[in-house]
Design an enzyme around this catalytic site. Structure first.
Site, PDB file in Angstrom:
ATOM      1  N   HIS A   1      35.028 -56.852 -60.557  1.00 47.99           N
ATOM      2  CA  HIS A   1      35.667 -57.600 -61.645  1.00 47.99           C
ATOM      3  C   HIS A   1      34.604 -58.031 -62.652  1.00 47.99           C
ATOM      4  O   HIS A   1      33.880 -58.999 -62.417  1.00 47.99           O
ATOM      5  CB  HIS A   1      36.377 -58.824 -61.064  1.00 47.99           C
TER       6      HIS A   1
ATOM      7  N   HIS B   1      36.627 -63.513 -57.079  1.00 45.45           N
ATOM      8  CA  HIS B   1      36.622 -62.142 -57.609  1.00 45.45           C
ATOM      9  C   HIS B   1      35.539 -61.968 -58.667  1.00 45.45           C
ATOM     10  O   HIS B   1      35.126 -60.848 -58.960  1.00 45.45           O
ATOM     11  CB  HIS B   1      37.993 -61.788 -58.188  1.00 45.45           C
TER      12      HIS B   1
ATOM     13  N   ASP C   1      42.795 -69.263 -63.659  1.00 43.05           N
ATOM     14  CA  ASP C   1      44.233 -69.507 -63.773  1.00 43.05           C
ATOM     15  C   ASP C   1      44.909 -69.334 -62.414  1.00 43.05           C
ATOM     16  O   ASP C   1      45.779 -70.122 -62.033  1.00 43.05           O
ATOM     17  CB  ASP C   1      44.861 -68.522 -64.771  1.00 43.05           C
ATOM     18  N   GLY C   2      44.506 -68.296 -61.690  1.00 42.08           N
ATOM     19  CA  GLY C   2      45.105 -68.037 -60.380  1.00 42.08           C
ATOM     20  C   GLY C   2      44.858 -69.160 -59.394  1.00 42.08           C
ATOM     21  O   GLY C   2      45.725 -69.484 -58.576  1.00 42.08           O
TER      22      GLY C   2
ATOM     23  N   ASN D   1      41.373 -68.251 -69.501  1.00 45.78           N
ATOM     24  CA  ASN D   1      41.284 -67.024 -70.308  1.00 45.78           C
ATOM     25  C   ASN D   1      42.645 -66.368 -70.520  1.00 45.78           C
ATOM     26  O   ASN D   1      42.741 -65.332 -71.181  1.00 45.78           O
ATOM     27  CB  ASN D   1      40.293 -66.030 -69.687  1.00 45.78           C
TER      28      ASN D   1
ATOM     29  N   ILE E   1      44.637 -64.579 -68.840  1.00 41.89           N
ATOM     30  CA  ILE E   1      44.896 -63.218 -68.381  1.00 41.89           C
ATOM     31  C   ILE E   1      44.891 -63.189 -66.854  1.00 41.89           C
ATOM     32  O   ILE E   1      43.997 -63.746 -66.208  1.00 41.89           O
ATOM     33  CB  ILE E   1      43.838 -62.224 -68.914  1.00 41.89           C
TER      34      ILE E   1
ATOM     35  N   HIS F   1      40.208 -56.927 -65.799  1.00 39.89           N
ATOM     36  CA  HIS F   1      40.421 -57.772 -64.626  1.00 39.89           C
ATOM     37  C   HIS F   1      40.534 -56.867 -63.400  1.00 39.89           C
ATOM     38  O   HIS F   1      41.579 -56.290 -63.144  1.00 39.89           O
ATOM     39  CB  HIS F   1      41.702 -58.584 -64.798  1.00 39.89           C
TER      40      HIS F   1
ATOM     41  N   GLU G   1      49.639 -79.532 -45.222  1.00 40.77           N
ATOM     42  CA  GLU G   1      48.945 -78.842 -44.134  1.00 40.77           C
ATOM     43  C   GLU G   1      47.880 -77.875 -44.639  1.00 40.77           C
ATOM     44  O   GLU G   1      46.776 -77.810 -44.084  1.00 40.77           O
ATOM     45  CB  GLU G   1      49.956 -78.084 -43.252  1.00 40.77           C
TER      46      GLU G   1
ATOM     47  N   PHE H   1      53.855 -75.528 -37.841  1.00 41.39           N
ATOM     48  CA  PHE H   1      53.391 -75.597 -39.226  1.00 41.39           C
ATOM     49  C   PHE H   1      52.014 -74.968 -39.433  1.00 41.39           C
ATOM     50  O   PHE H   1      51.472 -75.035 -40.542  1.00 41.39           O
ATOM     51  CB  PHE H   1      53.397 -77.046 -39.709  1.00 41.39           C
TER      52      PHE H   1
ATOM     53  N   ASP I   1      64.622 -81.124 -31.717  1.00 41.81           N
ATOM     54  CA  ASP I   1      64.356 -80.744 -33.112  1.00 41.81           C
ATOM     55  C   ASP I   1      64.778 -79.309 -33.414  1.00 41.81           C
ATOM     56  O   ASP I   1      64.940 -78.934 -34.577  1.00 41.81           O
ATOM     57  CB  ASP I   1      62.872 -80.928 -33.439  1.00 41.81           C
TER      58      ASP I   1
ATOM     59  N   HIS J   1      61.623 -76.120 -35.631  1.00 41.09           N
ATOM     60  CA  HIS J   1      60.367 -76.769 -35.262  1.00 41.09           C
ATOM     61  C   HIS J   1      59.782 -76.240 -33.960  1.00 41.09           C
ATOM     62  O   HIS J   1      58.717 -76.695 -33.532  1.00 41.09           O
ATOM     63  CB  HIS J   1      60.581 -78.283 -35.138  1.00 41.09           C
TER      64      HIS J   1
ATOM     65  N   ARG K   1      54.364 -81.737 -26.539  1.00 46.56           N
ATOM     66  CA  ARG K   1      55.070 -82.981 -26.837  1.00 46.56           C
ATOM     67  C   ARG K   1      55.475 -83.667 -25.533  1.00 46.56           C
ATOM     68  O   ARG K   1      55.359 -84.886 -25.397  1.00 46.56           O
ATOM     69  CB  ARG K   1      56.321 -82.696 -27.667  1.00 46.56           C
TER      70      ARG K   1
END
Length: 683
Positions: free
Chosen positions: A36, A76, A174-175, A204, A206, A280, A429, A455, A487, A491, A538
């Site tokens: 890049h 990148h 931007d990403g 930029n 783009i 890019h 998380e 999770f 739950d 879960h 649990r």
């Protein structure tokens, strides 16, 4: 378009240095025919101004604890940081730049911590670097509170010791700002008022698909203001004067993190590809390289040109960094005389040495104590050792009472209590995992973060990067199976344990009872070259008399014989992890009463067992006993290498159900009667 018109505040030396950075990146990508070039071309002036005039670094000592951290979150653009590291004097010779993206080089496609000197964190998956940087800023604040001293009684309180006082600088794309993890972490950073964190947003406009207008039309500046950030704007990313003013304004703000929006041109100087997605992720091509060099007044040949002026431009930065480091070394020497205990702790942490006798604080649990959930046992172990192992700190994603991660008697980390060791990460998380990694990268902290096992899917990228970077983050996952009950399947984890085990370098421990949990924590704390996942129940589990006797030797080896028939060789083996071990023991006793001899093997950690010598593995799983039943309330994938062709797996292949624990166990066949039936069928 000319360089002179765009960089009106730059001297000739500055322009030469900036173009050197720019075209080293262009030549790297072109030679590799991969990479890049666009972002480095647009960010070169910004990078030059920061590195040559502000960043605190010493290439002779890349791990100096009080250096500034530079995080290229847009990994990148790796050719940019390799150019900077080479020019700044790090151990990255020009041959490595020529070998960009080649096998065995120190210049991989995306920056890798631990491979290349000066790379603070592994980046490339967007948002992770920025989120790591939040953890770095938290670490800086906490360590400053832990080790800095206002004065020394032995010296008449005349000297202050700021052994930790540095900034974290980030280049984000931007990403990066689009990724959810960066939003989570940035929200947390604003809440914590992390004034040492400064992020340059390379605006930029783009992305790979084309203009950011295709999918990213919000106002990130206002969003960050809502997070509580200080925001600045640079209208021309080639104007060194404007950049300098923004950097100084960011440094002057110490009550809020700062986002600096910098308007740049991706592929700056390229006559046909500037401001397009064509630059890019793809080389310019030989013709466009030549056109771009001519356009910016740069020799077309030779490639990888480094004029003497460019080297000189970094001389002052190297000298400044060396002087700052030497001053810090002298300061730390005086600190050691005035505060020997604190200095000794600091040095021990840097060396990865644990406090003497810490393991003596590990609790032992008796069967007479009654059943105990391994999550509860984990909390007891953590609190027992935390006073001695004070580099341990962390929290959970809004589940501290359930995960049992709270350190009793310790403050909560905040802007007003920076020495606090308890963290409220909120329902974030993914950010929790990435922030923990940033804290671990200090080399002076052992962070942990907790949530429900289901999770883990929200934070897997951060766990993977912890393993790739070999960082000792500790991840605590409770509510580890369908046995969490009411739950329900939303879960109840089924595939998540397997997913964790599939990550190379991640130590996954699923203890069978409280004493195995204590040994799992011992393994996690002693494990310095990679992350650990503790997988906990649990529901309450019996404290096993057999584990009380054998876990200390067995858990570190990954699997061990928990029970054998008293007067016979086993006809079958029962293999299990976690809560299913007590189920295997119950079935073992029933079968023994019916004249069927079985062996029970507890397998808290596959990877540790796989690493044992063959003789030990055969002693636990003798090849002559082919009738084997593995028992685990998750998918069966992976167990077949242990049970072989003559064995079976009692597993959970579908989602669970919302019901009380006993009903779930009965419905899905996780009962002693079902284990007995299956063993008899095998025989």
């Amino acid at each position: 378009m000319t360089e002179a018109a765009a960089a009106t505040h730059a001297s000739d030396v500055d322009k030469i240095a900036i173009n050197t950075i720019r075209f080293l990146a262009v030549d790297m990508v072109q030679r590799a025919n991969s990479g890049h070039p666009g972002a480095p071309m647009g960010q070169a002036a910004l990078a030059y101004q920061l590195w040559s005039r502000h960043l605190r670094f010493d290439p002779r000592h890349p791990d100096w604890p009080n250096r500034d951290r530079f995080v290229l979150s847009c990994g990148h653009a790796s050719a940019l940081i390799y150019s900077l590291l080479h020019l700044a004097g790090y151990d990255l010779p020009i041959e490595e730049l020529r070998n960009f993206r080649q096998l065995g080089s120190k210049t991989p496609g995306h920056p890798e911590h631990g491979l290349t000197p000066g790379i603070e964190t592994t980046t490339g998956p967007l948002g992770q670097g920025l989120s790591n940087a939040v953890g770095m800023a938290i670490a800086e604040r906490h360590l400053a509170a832990r080790f800095n001293r206002d004065g020394s009684p032995q010296r008449g309180a005349n000297e202050s010791f700021s052994v930790i006082d540095h900034r974290i600088w980030v280049f984000a794309s931007d990403g990066d700002l689009m990724e959810g993890v960066a939003s989570e972490a940035s929200s947390l950073a604003g809440h914590q008022a992390l004034g040492k964190l400064n992020v340059f947003w390379d605006d930029n406009q783009i992305s790979i698909d084309g203009s950011t207008e295709l999918a990213f039309t919000e106002d990130p500046v206002r969003r960050y203001q809502a997070y509580g950030w200080h925001t600045l704007e640079v209208s021309d990313g080639n104007d060194l004067g404007e950049i300098e003013a923004a950097i100084e304004a960011a440094k002057a703000e110490d009550q809020r993190p700062t986002l600096i929006r910098v308007k740049t041109h991706i592929g700056y100087g390229s006559p046909n590809k500037q401001d397009t997605s064509g630059v890019h992720g793809s080389p310019l091509g030989p013709e466009e390289v030549a056109l771009t060099k001519r356009n910016l007044g740069w020799p077309v040949e030779p490639d990888f040109l480094i004029p003497e002026e460019a080297t000189r431009a970094f001389d002052a930065a190297r000298a400044r960094g060396a002087e700052l480091h030497d001053e810090w070394q002298a300061l730390f020497g005086r600190y050691g005389q005035a505060h020997p205990e604190a200095a000794a702790v600091f040095a021990a942490r840097r060396a990865g040495e644990l406090p003497a006798g810490w393991e003596e604080l590990l609790p032992s649990f008796s069967p007479d104590d009654g059943p105990l959930a391994t999550r509860k046992a984990s909390g007891a172990v953590l609190n027992a050792v935390a006073g001695k192992v004070d580099e341990l700190l962390g929290g959970s994603a809004d589940l501290a009472p359930s995960n049992n991660t709270f350190l009793v008697g310790e403050e909560v980390f905040s802007a007003t209590t920076p020495g606090g060791r308890n963290f409220h990460f909120g329902v974030r998380e993914h950010a929790m995992g990435a922030v923990a990694n940033g804290m671990a990268l200090s080399g002076l902290l052992r962070p942990y973060g907790g949530t429900f096992l289901v999770f883990v899917d929200y934070m897997r990228p951060a766990i993977r990067l912890a393993a790739l970077m070999e960082q000792p983050s500790i991840f605590i996952f409770t509510h580890d199976s369908i046995f969490l009950g009411e739950d329900g399947p939303t879960h109840q984890p089924v595939s998540q344990l397997l997913a964790l085990r599939s990550i190379p370098g991640l130590l996954v421990l699923r203890p069978a009872d409280a004493n195995e949990t204590a040994e799992a924590w011992r393994a996690a704390i002693e494990h310095r070259d990679g992350p650990t996942a503790l997988v906990l129940t649990r529901q309450k589990l019996p404290i096993l008399a057999e584990a009380l006797e054998k876990a200390g030797e067995g858990v570190p080896r990954g699997a061990y014989v928990l029970a054998d028939p008293p007067d016979a060789e086993p006809a079958a083996l029962l293999l299990a992890s976690g809560s299913e071990v007590s189920l295997a023991l119950e079935a073992h006793r029933t079968l023994l009463g019916e004249g069927v001899a079985t062996r029970v093997v507890s397998m808290p950690c596959w990877s540790r067992f796989d690493a044992q010598p063959e003789a030990y593995r055969r002693s636990v799983l003798p090849t002559e006993v082919s009738r084997r039943l593995a028992i685990e309330a998750g998918v069966a994938i992976g167990w077949h290498k242990y049970v072989g062709d003559g064995g079976e797996v009692l597993s959970q292949e579908g989602f669970g159900a919302s019901a009380p624990l006993a009903d779930v166990q009965q419905e899905f066949g996780f009962t002693a009667d079902e284990v007995v039936r299956r063993v008899k069928a095998l025989l």
